[in-house]
Write a protein that holds these residues in place. Structure first.
Motif, PDB file in Angstrom:
ATOM      1  N   LEU A  21      -8.259   6.448  -2.571  1.00  0.00           N
ATOM      2  CA  LEU A  21      -7.747   7.286  -1.497  1.00  0.00           C
ATOM      3  C   LEU A  21      -8.601   8.544  -1.355  1.00  0.00           C
ATOM      4  CD1 LEU A  21      -3.933   6.997  -2.314  1.00  0.00           C
ATOM      5  CD2 LEU A  21      -5.261   5.651  -0.667  1.00  0.00           C
TER       6      LEU A  21
ATOM      7  N   GLY B 233       0.791  -1.224   0.000  1.00  0.00           N
ATOM      8  CA  GLY B 233       0.000   0.000   0.000  1.00  0.00           C
ATOM      9  C   GLY B 233       0.822   1.274   0.000  1.00  0.00           C
ATOM     10  N   LYS B 234       2.114   1.185  -0.339  1.00  0.00           N
ATOM     11  CA  LYS B 234       2.993   2.354  -0.295  1.00  0.00           C
ATOM     12  C   LYS B 234       3.257   2.955  -1.675  1.00  0.00           C
ATOM     13  CE  LYS B 234       3.635   2.252   4.164  1.00  0.00           C
ATOM     14  NZ  LYS B 234       3.142   3.331   5.047  1.00  0.00           N
ATOM     15  N   GLU B 235       2.562   2.487  -2.704  1.00  0.00           N
ATOM     16  CA  GLU B 235       2.635   3.120  -4.022  1.00  0.00           C
ATOM     17  C   GLU B 235       1.249   3.629  -4.384  1.00  0.00           C
ATOM     18  OE1 GLU B 235       6.053   1.359  -6.768  1.00  0.00           O
ATOM     19  OE2 GLU B 235       4.510  -0.138  -6.351  1.00  0.00           O
ATOM     20  N   PHE B 236       1.190   4.608  -5.282  1.00  0.00           N
ATOM     21  CA  PHE B 236      -0.108   5.146  -5.670  1.00  0.00           C
ATOM     22  C   PHE B 236      -0.094   5.579  -7.126  1.00  0.00           C
ATOM     23  CE2 PHE B 236       2.173   9.025  -4.781  1.00  0.00           C
ATOM     24  CZ  PHE B 236       1.650   9.947  -5.673  1.00  0.00           C
TER      25      PHE B 236
ATOM     26  N   LYS C 159       1.707  11.521  -0.258  1.00  0.00           N
ATOM     27  CA  LYS C 159       1.899  10.984  -1.608  1.00  0.00           C
ATOM     28  C   LYS C 159       2.941  11.835  -2.333  1.00  0.00           C
ATOM     29  CE  LYS C 159      -2.554  11.164  -2.352  1.00  0.00           C
ATOM     30  NZ  LYS C 159      -2.926  11.287  -0.914  1.00  0.00           N
TER      31      LYS C 159
ATOM     32  N   HIS D 143       5.189   7.235  -4.624  1.00  0.00           N
ATOM     33  CA  HIS D 143       5.187   6.406  -3.428  1.00  0.00           C
ATOM     34  C   HIS D 143       4.676   7.215  -2.236  1.00  0.00           C
ATOM     35  CE1 HIS D 143       9.811   7.409  -3.192  1.00  0.00           C
ATOM     36  NE2 HIS D 143       9.074   8.472  -3.261  1.00  0.00           N
ATOM     37  N   ILE D 144       4.215   6.484  -1.230  1.00  0.00           N
ATOM     38  CA  ILE D 144       3.629   7.096  -0.039  1.00  0.00           C
ATOM     39  C   ILE D 144       4.634   6.970   1.098  1.00  0.00           C
ATOM     40  CG2 ILE D 144       1.725   7.019   1.615  1.00  0.00           C
ATOM     41  CD1 ILE D 144       0.030   5.733  -0.628  1.00  0.00           C
TER      42      ILE D 144
ATOM     43  N   CYS E 158      -7.323   9.211  -6.918  1.00  0.00           N
ATOM     44  CA  CYS E 158      -6.085   8.506  -6.580  1.00  0.00           C
ATOM     45  C   CYS E 158      -6.418   7.159  -5.943  1.00  0.00           C
ATOM     46  CB  CYS E 158      -5.227   9.309  -5.603  1.00  0.00           C
ATOM     47  SG  CYS E 158      -4.651  10.915  -6.209  1.00  0.00           S
TER      48      CYS E 158
ATOM     49  N   ASN F 235      -4.215   3.447  -4.214  1.00  0.00           N
ATOM     50  CA  ASN F 235      -2.921   2.856  -3.887  1.00  0.00           C
ATOM     51  C   ASN F 235      -2.720   1.561  -4.640  1.00  0.00           C
ATOM     52  OD1 ASN F 235      -4.387   0.880  -2.516  1.00  0.00           O
ATOM     53  ND2 ASN F 235      -3.931   1.709  -0.486  1.00  0.00           N
ATOM     54  N   ASP F 236      -1.593   0.877  -4.388  1.00  0.00           N
ATOM     55  CA  ASP F 236      -1.282  -0.324  -5.157  1.00  0.00           C
ATOM     56  C   ASP F 236      -2.132  -1.519  -4.758  1.00  0.00           C
ATOM     57  OD1 ASP F 236      -0.107  -0.452  -2.685  1.00  0.00           O
ATOM     58  OD2 ASP F 236       1.825  -1.206  -3.377  1.00  0.00           O
TER      59      ASP F 236
END
Length: 424
Positions: free
Chosen positions: A375, A338-341, A412, A406-407, A367, A369-370
């Motif tokens: 979001l 969940g750290k990419e968007f 973001k 990335h988050i 937006c 996330n991965d």
């Protein structure tokens, strides 16, 4: 990477490495598997020490005979690598295997231990945790700390090595440094935040980057601990993709972002420290394998450990080989989910810095996330590593864009912003 017979060939022989059909060979997930590649000679190898045997060290699977050791541009006379120094981060400058090499120590932090309780300790006032921390290390000891990044731009400690600054290396006694990603800057107070929570005062620094400090830069900071912050005397840029001192390099680390994977020529960042592009000849392969397999491109994800062989071409690093390692630091990988968007839609509320007039942030219509979760907060931040494609960032309000990034600490951070044509 616990192998490699380095062939002393100049350039790469990656014929067909980026594509082709498999057929009859299922070594690496099957399909699109090419013949073995000729290992390129490299001038710089950066990674953790895997093995120490007398005056020989093994880094990224390559063995080197140590001629000299440097730290902070100073040669350390009679420095000897000991068995407790495995997992130290170093850079080896050589183009030949088993030839004499200059080894530069590349710790994340260097300085005094100011606190110790169990596996928790602090260096230069920065609190860390290391399960394998030696019982011999205590408050007042001078240490090198090597680490890899975590998902929140913190520090996953790999090794803590004590150095005798009283008798053997007195020139290091008053040297303190830390490195990391600049997360925010407050020009009014002349402070910036390094990593996830390290406050640095740069107002008295005698040396700063020529083009100024920017959020997203990876910097090495020298200075001293000042109770509630680190007081910098020098701040130096130290990113992989701005370093052309060694045209051909081999670097290990954690993939901290991936963009444009669907295009077949993705770009990615390593250790938050710099970006790498790929092209049609990039070789994807598994640890301990010499064969390229295009199917392995899908394994290029945040949190994955890789070794990247690259060339510095026209101001950017092009990955010629991406080798996926067996994870050494398993407890670090699960934190990246969940750290990419990705965002797409129309831009609004673009904000520019009053001090520099540079774009700071904007809002996009949609937006996710991965994990394909929508979001609620669509605010996107710009930093020093953001790339813009076919769009005017100074007049971005109202534009249709696609954003990948990335988050970090719930923010973001855009890595690529490009013009988008919505489907009718």
């Amino acid at each position: 990477m616990k192998k490699l017979l380095l062939v002393s060939a100049v350039g790469l022989a990656l014929s067909g490495c980026g594509g082709g059909s498999g057929g009859g060979n299922n070594d690496n997930n099957g399909g699109s598997v090419t013949p073995p590649v000729t290992e390129p000679a490299v001038a710089s190898v950066t990674g953790s020490i895997e093995k120490i045997n007398g005056n020989e060290i093994t880094v990224n699977g390559r063995s080197f005979t140590v001629e000299s050791v440097k730290f902070n541009n100073t040669t350390l006379p009679n420095f000897t690598f000991k068995q407790n120094m495995t997992n130290m981060m170093v850079q080896v400058n050589t183009a030949e295997k088993a030839s004499s090499a200059t080894v530069t120590l590349e710790p994340t932090m260097a300085g005094l231990v100011t606190y110790r309780k169990g596996t928790s300790f602090a260096v230069n006032g920065i609190t860390l945790d290391f399960a394998a921390l030696s019982d011999d290390i205590d408050v007042g000891d001078w240490v090198f700390v090597s680490s890899l990044p975590t998902a929140n731009a913190g520090y996953k400690v790999l090794s803590v090595v004590e150095i005798d600054v009283e008798h053997e290396y007195p020139e290091l006694e008053d040297h303190y440094e830390i490195e990391g990603r600049i997360a925010s800057i407050e020009q009014g107070t002349q402070m910036f935040v390094l990593g996830s929570n390290i406050d640095v005062y740069y107002g008295d620094a005698v040396s700063l980057p020529a083009k100024g400090l920017k959020v997203g830069q990876w910097v090495e900071v020298e200075g001293r601990n000042a109770v509630d912050h680190f007081a910098a005397t020098e701040v130096e840029l130290d990113g992989y993709d701005i370093d052309d001192a060694f045209e051909d390099s081999d670097i290990e680390g954690i993939v901290t972002s991936v963009e444009n994977l669907h295009t077949g020529e993705p770009s990615f960042s390593l250790n938050y420290r710099g970006s790498f592009a790929t092209d049609s000849s990039t070789c994807y392969r598994l640890d301990d394998s010499y064969r390229c397999d295009l199917n392995l491109m899908k394994n290029l994800k945040q949190g994955v450990e890789v070794e990247v062989t690259s060339k510095y071409v026209a101001g950017q690093r092009i990955a010629s080989i991406i080798e996926f390692e067996q994870p050494d630091w398993d407890d670090n990988q699960g934190n990246w989910q969940g750290k990419e968007f990705e965002c797409e839609g129309r831009v609004s509320n673009a904000i520019y810095s009053a001090d520099t007039n540079e774009l700071v942030s904007f809002i996009v219509s949609r937006c996710e996330n991965d994990a394909e979760q929508i979001l609620a907060d669509n605010k996107v931040f710009i930093d020093a590593q953001t790339r813009f494609e076919n769009i005017d960032k100074m007049n971005i309000d109202g534009s249709l864009v696609e954003v990948e990034g990335h988050i970090i600490n719930k923010s973001k951070i855009a890595l690529e912003v490009e013009a988008w044509e919505a489907d009718d």
